[in-house]
Design a protein around this motif. Structure first.
Motif, PDB file in Angstrom:
ATOM      1  N   MET A   1     -12.463  -0.003   1.479  1.00  0.00           N
ATOM      2  CA  MET A   1     -12.293  -0.353   2.735  1.00  0.00           C
ATOM      3  C   MET A   1     -11.039  -1.264   2.730  1.00  0.00           C
ATOM      4  O   MET A   1     -10.245  -1.085   3.578  1.00  0.00           O
ATOM      5  CB  MET A   1     -13.300  -1.053   3.142  1.00  0.00           C
ATOM      6  N   PHE A   2     -10.917  -2.021   1.948  1.00  0.00           N
ATOM      7  CA  PHE A   2      -9.637  -2.919   2.047  1.00  0.00           C
ATOM      8  C   PHE A   2      -8.283  -2.390   1.660  1.00  0.00           C
ATOM      9  O   PHE A   2      -7.480  -2.405   2.003  1.00  0.00           O
ATOM     10  CB  PHE A   2      -9.720  -4.076   0.690  1.00  0.00           C
ATOM     11  N   SER A   3      -8.638  -1.168   0.833  1.00  0.00           N
ATOM     12  CA  SER A   3      -7.190  -0.512   0.385  1.00  0.00           C
ATOM     13  C   SER A   3      -6.745   0.262   1.630  1.00  0.00           C
ATOM     14  O   SER A   3      -5.275   0.605   1.972  1.00  0.00           O
ATOM     15  CB  SER A   3      -7.299   0.329  -0.674  1.00  0.00           C
ATOM     16  N   SER A   4      -7.676   0.998   2.508  1.00  0.00           N
ATOM     17  CA  SER A   4      -7.228   1.537   3.724  1.00  0.00           C
ATOM     18  C   SER A   4      -6.888   0.547   4.736  1.00  0.00           C
ATOM     19  O   SER A   4      -5.983   1.176   5.360  1.00  0.00           O
ATOM     20  CB  SER A   4      -8.468   2.443   4.155  1.00  0.00           C
ATOM     21  N   ILE A   5      -7.403  -0.476   4.576  1.00  0.00           N
ATOM     22  CA  ILE A   5      -6.785  -1.560   5.711  1.00  0.00           C
ATOM     23  C   ILE A   5      -5.440  -1.915   5.494  1.00  0.00           C
ATOM     24  O   ILE A   5      -4.331  -2.098   6.252  1.00  0.00           O
ATOM     25  CB  ILE A   5      -7.583  -2.671   5.877  1.00  0.00           C
TER      26      ILE A   5
END
Length: 104
Positions: A1-5
């Motif tokens: 999730m954090f890499s896509s954000i």
């Protein structure tokens, strides 16, 4: 999730108009986009497996289909790492033909 954000924020940041900034943002976003796509697929596969785990034949079928898709996704993404504009003819063949075959 954090890499896509992080990828979304980086690509929004790249819209400021500076060409040098765009190239830096794309170089930073490309590896993280691959990580985001692979982990999102794994999370979806794990959730579906958990829901249908009482029917073992269905769970195994979904696991096999999901892993085949994940391997295909990662192989397509792997071929993007080879430079297509390389002056070395062998590197161009390595990057072009498997990618073209996987798309077909």
């Amino acid at each position: 999730m954090f890499s896509s954000i992080f990828v979304a924020v980086t690509l929004i940041w790249a819209q400021l108009g500076d060409i040098h900034l765009v190239l830096i943002a794309l170089r930073a976003a490309l590896p993280l986009l691959g990580v985001a796509l692979a982990t999102m697929s794994l999370a979806f596969l794990a959730g579906i497996y958990l829901v249908v785990s009482k029917l073992s034949w269905l769970a195994i079928t979904i696991m096999i289909m999901g892993l085949v898709f994940l391997v295909a996704l990662l192989s397509l993404y792997f071929f993007l790492w080879f430079p297509m504009s390389s002056s070395n003819r062998t590197m161009r063949y390595i990057s072009y033909y498997p990618f073209r075959l996987a798309i077909l």
